[in-house]
Scaffold this motif. Structure first.
Motif, short mmCIF file in Angstrom:
data_model
loop_
_atom_site.label_atom_id
_atom_site.label_comp_id
_atom_site.label_asym_id
_atom_site.label_seq_id
_atom_site.Cartn_x
_atom_site.Cartn_y
_atom_site.Cartn_z
N ILE A 110 -2.40 0.95 -0.96
CA ILE A 110 -1.05 1.36 -0.58
C ILE A 110 -1.10 2.68 0.20
CG2 ILE A 110 -0.63 2.48 -2.82
CD1 ILE A 110 2.31 1.24 -2.37
N ASP A 111 -0.30 2.76 1.25
CA ASP A 111 -0.20 3.95 2.11
C ASP A 111 -1.34 4.11 3.11
OD1 ASP A 111 2.23 4.82 1.39
OD2 ASP A 111 1.54 6.33 -0.04
N HIS A 112 -2.26 3.19 3.14
CA HIS A 112 -3.35 3.33 4.10
C HIS A 112 -2.96 2.86 5.51
CE1 HIS A 112 -7.03 4.25 1.39
NE2 HIS A 112 -5.94 4.84 0.98
N GLY A 113 -1.76 2.26 5.62
CA GLY A 113 -1.24 2.00 6.96
C GLY A 113 -1.03 0.53 7.34
N LYS A 114 -0.97 -0.33 6.33
CA LYS A 114 -0.82 -1.76 6.58
C LYS A 114 0.46 -2.07 7.37
CE LYS A 114 -0.55 -4.14 2.77
NZ LYS A 114 -1.07 -4.66 1.49
N THR A 115 1.57 -1.52 6.91
CA THR A 115 2.85 -1.79 7.58
C THR A 115 2.85 -1.27 9.01
OG1 THR A 115 3.80 -1.37 5.42
CG2 THR A 115 5.33 -1.70 7.24
N THR A 116 2.30 -0.08 9.18
CA THR A 116 2.25 0.51 10.50
C THR A 116 1.38 -0.32 11.44
OG1 THR A 116 2.39 2.63 9.36
CG2 THR A 116 1.90 2.71 11.72
N ARG B 144 9.71 -1.19 -0.24
CA ARG B 144 8.48 -0.54 -0.63
C ARG B 144 8.73 0.79 -1.31
NH1 ARG B 144 4.19 0.86 2.48
NH2 ARG B 144 5.80 1.69 3.80
N ASN C 213 -8.53 3.85 9.68
CA ASN C 213 -7.22 4.19 10.22
C ASN C 213 -6.91 5.69 10.18
OD1 ASN C 213 -4.68 3.65 11.32
ND2 ASN C 213 -3.73 3.36 9.31
N LYS C 214 -5.90 6.06 10.92
CA LYS C 214 -5.36 7.43 10.98
C LYS C 214 -6.32 8.41 11.64
CE LYS C 214 -2.49 6.58 6.93
NZ LYS C 214 -1.79 7.10 5.77
N ASP D 66 -6.04 9.73 14.36
CA ASP D 66 -5.32 10.77 15.11
C ASP D 66 -5.12 12.04 14.27
OD1 ASP D 66 -2.09 10.39 14.12
OD2 ASP D 66 -3.50 8.79 13.71
N LEU D 67 -5.30 11.93 12.96
CA LEU D 67 -5.09 13.10 12.12
C LEU D 67 -6.33 14.01 12.12
CD1 LEU D 67 -3.39 11.49 8.98
CD2 LEU D 67 -2.32 12.93 10.72
N SER E 127 -5.94 4.08 15.24
CA SER E 127 -4.75 4.78 14.78
C SER E 127 -3.62 3.77 14.85
CB SER E 127 -4.43 6.00 15.64
OG SER E 127 -3.11 6.42 15.34
N ALA E 128 -3.17 3.33 13.70
CA ALA E 128 -2.06 2.37 13.68
C ALA E 128 -0.81 3.03 14.23
CB ALA E 128 -1.82 1.89 12.26
N LYS E 129 -0.77 4.36 14.13
CA LYS E 129 0.42 5.08 14.59
C LYS E 129 0.49 5.15 16.11
CE LYS E 129 2.90 9.33 13.71
NZ LYS E 129 2.80 10.64 13.04
P1 GDP Z 1 1.14 0.81 3.77
O1 GDP Z 1 1.57 1.23 2.40
O2 GDP Z 1 -0.31 0.46 3.80
O3 GDP Z 1 1.99 -0.28 4.37
O4 GDP Z 1 1.26 2.11 4.68
P2 GDP Z 1 2.26 2.51 5.85
O5 GDP Z 1 2.03 1.69 7.06
O6 GDP Z 1 3.65 2.58 5.34
O7 GDP Z 1 1.72 3.97 6.15
C1 GDP Z 1 1.77 4.98 5.18
C2 GDP Z 1 2.02 6.31 5.87
O8 GDP Z 1 0.93 6.61 6.76
C3 GDP Z 1 3.27 6.29 6.73
O9 GDP Z 1 3.89 7.54 6.62
C4 GDP Z 1 2.73 6.06 8.14
O10 GDP Z 1 3.54 6.63 9.12
C5 GDP Z 1 1.39 6.78 8.07
N1 GDP Z 1 0.41 6.20 9.00
C6 GDP Z 1 0.01 4.91 9.08
N2 GDP Z 1 -0.93 4.77 10.03
C7 GDP Z 1 -1.12 5.99 10.58
C8 GDP Z 1 -1.95 6.51 11.61
O11 GDP Z 1 -2.73 5.82 12.25
N3 GDP Z 1 -1.86 7.84 11.86
C9 GDP Z 1 -1.02 8.66 11.19
N4 GDP Z 1 -1.01 9.95 11.51
N5 GDP Z 1 -0.23 8.22 10.21
C10 GDP Z 1 -0.27 6.90 9.91
#
Ligand code: GDP
Length: 601
Positions: A15-21, A50, A133-134, A136-137, A164-166
């Protein structure tokens, strides 16, 4: 669609690793939904759910992607729940696919449950693509995450891609890697001309009844066909078939290699069991697909309405939840201490939290959950073998020959700094046995334990998080039953047994728990005009005792007073519930006392 150009893939992520994004980016890249509507209509509704922490998984999504080779590919992307309790569902979703994306947050590293789910994918022979993922951070640690993925699940660098899913960076490359590396559905073989489909999920819909999510492995299915569900042995006529694009869209048929849904007038979710095989009722296959299992609740707890008048409402709410959740089981139960309620079986603690949360948020019901209990097994002296889901039903010592309890394999992934304290938690505070430690990249280790499930279901997770400042993650798997020296501990108030305060404990912990309970009760029960003995009874004798002194009359008033301004329906119910008194052995016990005790262990 030519199955050679279909790719069925699952996403594995914590959770929060970026699946939705990531899904958001893929939908955008493939122009699957009107971009302006996307946020509002599709993804935001998911976010809202969520945020409530109640979504277990979202439905599959079909997108069309034109590869750099010029071909158009159909990608079916399945979500998998990242929760420990739903491993079986994960395994069935994986069985519906040929590939998986292992999505890891480069600022967090690989989490324990992700490892388990990746192993499941490997057992199902899936081609696994790692996505870091992420990136860009500034805190992203790509190299270390890469090493962890290598060490923990053995995926090589050429199958791992930083994204970077973002920002979208690397996402097209990820899709390219998928179409190159993940085999087409034909690889699992279109082995039969007869219909052969796997149910990997099912949802209840007010208008359509049960909607079955399935992967077709052989033959095809269309409106009007007679289908048979092999494990539940029931026959239905198909009313509608379709795909998720991403909303449900009706299609002519579903054929081998495809992922879609079937509506067939199924009324009860228990008929559409995850893992069951669908076949043609008139021309059935002989053997169902492998891997079907009936899921059984592992954890039981009493569930009571905050106020007795809400019993009916609670029953209705549970029935509604059950429409979508075949693994939730409940039977009415009543207790002199708690009144009328239910004994509810859950897959695990998380499942329990989800149900409790939903009852509160969706049904506005304040509920009381008693201390969860595992299922104990006992062999009685008369040869009978029984299962015990409620501690108050634990038989008397002299009737029992042997008692068994469920044990687990527990893995904790943590930075090495917290190793000592975590081992201490599992071994000293709980009844775990440390087995060994292995490496995960440079900065983290995996601790392996064996531990009774009973010790995991109560506050273990919270303590692990506190000790490790949130960095450690855990995963467990029930390995089986073992004989154990368990005893029943009961509480007597004014010489009367209180059923709600029955505990099954390991003999070595009975004195400590008994002491805690009698002391806490002494503090929680208001004084009466007579002296009240509180006793803890175990193995035929009283092992701890405390006394509530008698009271002079005039003070009595103060104990029960207090009026509250009420605003929310929920708060009101909760407060009222707390003011309730239960009379046991002529003693008035505030419900609050029970609630506080449910937290003692
Ligand atoms: P999920 O729980 O796996 O569905 O995660 P989310 O897609 O909701 O992402 C969790 C948080 O991480 C959110 O605040 C997103 O905006 C952030 N996030 C997801 N992917 C990236 C990324 O590639 N870069 C950055 N900086 N933030 C990301």
């Amino acid at each position: 669609f030519d199955p050679n150009f279909i790719r069925n893939i699952a996403i594995i992520a914590h959770i929060d690793h970026g699946k939705t994004t990531l899904m958001d980016r893929i939908l955008e890249l493939t122009h699957s939904i009107d971009e302006r509507n996307m946020r509002e209509q599709y993804l935001d509704s998911m976010d809202l759910e969520r945020e409530k922490g109640i979504t277990i998984k979202s439905h599959p999504v079909k997108v069309f992607y034109t590869g750099k080779d010029g071909n158009e590919y159909e990608l079916n992307i399945l979500d998998t729940p990242g929760h420990i309790d739903f491993t079986y569902e994960v395994s069935r979703s994986l069985a519906a696919c040929e590939g998986a994306i292992l999505l890891v947050d480069a600022t967090q590293g690989v989490q324990a449950q992700t490892v388990t789910n990746t192993y499941l994918a490997m057992e199902n022979n899936l081609e696994i693509i790692g996505a870091i993922n992420k990136i860009d951070l500034p805190t992203a640690n790509i190299d270390e995450t890469m090493l962890e993925i290598n060490d923990l699940v053995g995926i090589e660098a050429d199958s791992i891609i930083p994204i970077s899913a973002k920002t979208g960076e690397g996402v097209t490359d990820l899709l390219e890697l998928i179409i190159q590396k993940v085999p087409s559905p034909l690889s699992k073989g279109n082995t039969s001309d007869k219909l052969k489909g796997l149910i990997f999920d099912a949802k209840y819909d007010k208008y359509k009844g049960i909607i079955v999510y399935c992967r077709i492995f052989g033959g095809k299915v269309k409106k009007g066909d007679k289908i048979k569900l092999m494990a539940s042995n029931a026959t239905y006529e198909v009313i509608e078939v379709g795909i998720f694009h991403p909303e449900m869209i009706e299609t002519e048929d579903l054929s081998a290699g495809e992922i879609g849904y079937i509506v067939a007038g199924i009324k009860d979710i228990e008929q559409a069991r995850v893992g069951d095989t669908i076949t043609d009722a008139l021309n059935p296959i002989e053997k169902p697909l492998p891997g079907y299992k009936e899921v059984k609740p592992m954890v039981y707890a009493g569930l009571y309405p905050g106020l007795p008048e809400y019993y009916e409402e609670l029953r209705k709410a549970l029935e509604k939840l059950k429409l979508n959740d075949a693994s939730l089981v409940f039977t009415p139960e009543s207790s002199p201490a708690m009144g009328y309620g239910f004994r509810v079986g859950f897959l695990g603690l998380l499942h329990m939290d989800v149900v409790k949360e939903r009852l509160q948020r969706e049904f506005e019901l304040a509920v009381i959950l008693t201390v969860p209990s595992v299922i104990y097994k006992a062999k009685l002296r008369n040869g009978e073998e029984i299962e015990i889901t409620n501690p108050s039903e634990f038989p008397d010592e002299d009737l029992i020959e042997k008692v068994y309890e469920p044990f687990c394999k527990l893995d904790i992934i943590t930075p090495p700094d917290y190793m000592g304290d975590l081992i201490n938690l599992a071994q000293v505070e709980k009844r775990g046995n440390f087995s060994h430690v292995s490496n995960a990249g440079k900065n983290r280790v995996v601790l392996h334990f064996e531990i009774p499930l009973a010790d995991l279901i109560f506050d273990f997770f919270d303590k692990m998080k506190a000790i490790s400042k949130g960095y450690a993650s855990m995963d467990y798997e029930i390995t089986g039953y073992k004989e154990s020296n368990l005893v029943k501990l009961e509480i007597l108030i004014n010489r009367e047994k209180v059923d709600a305060l029955s505990y099954v404990v390991h003999d070595s912990q009975s004195y400590t728990l008994a002491r805690k309970l009698v002391d806490k009760l002494r503090d929680l029960i208001p004084r009466h005009q007579f002296e009240i003995p509180i006793q803890a009874y175990c193995k035929g004798k009283i092992i701890a005792r405390s006394t509530i002194k008698a009271l002079r009359k005039d003070v009595l008033q103060k104990c029960y007073g207090g009026d509250v301004t009420r605003k929310m329906k929920l708060l009101e119910k909760q407060k009222e519930g707390k003011k309730r008194m239960r009379e046991i052995g002529k003693v008035n016990i505030p419900q609050e006392a029970f609630l506080a005790l449910l937290k003692v262990n």
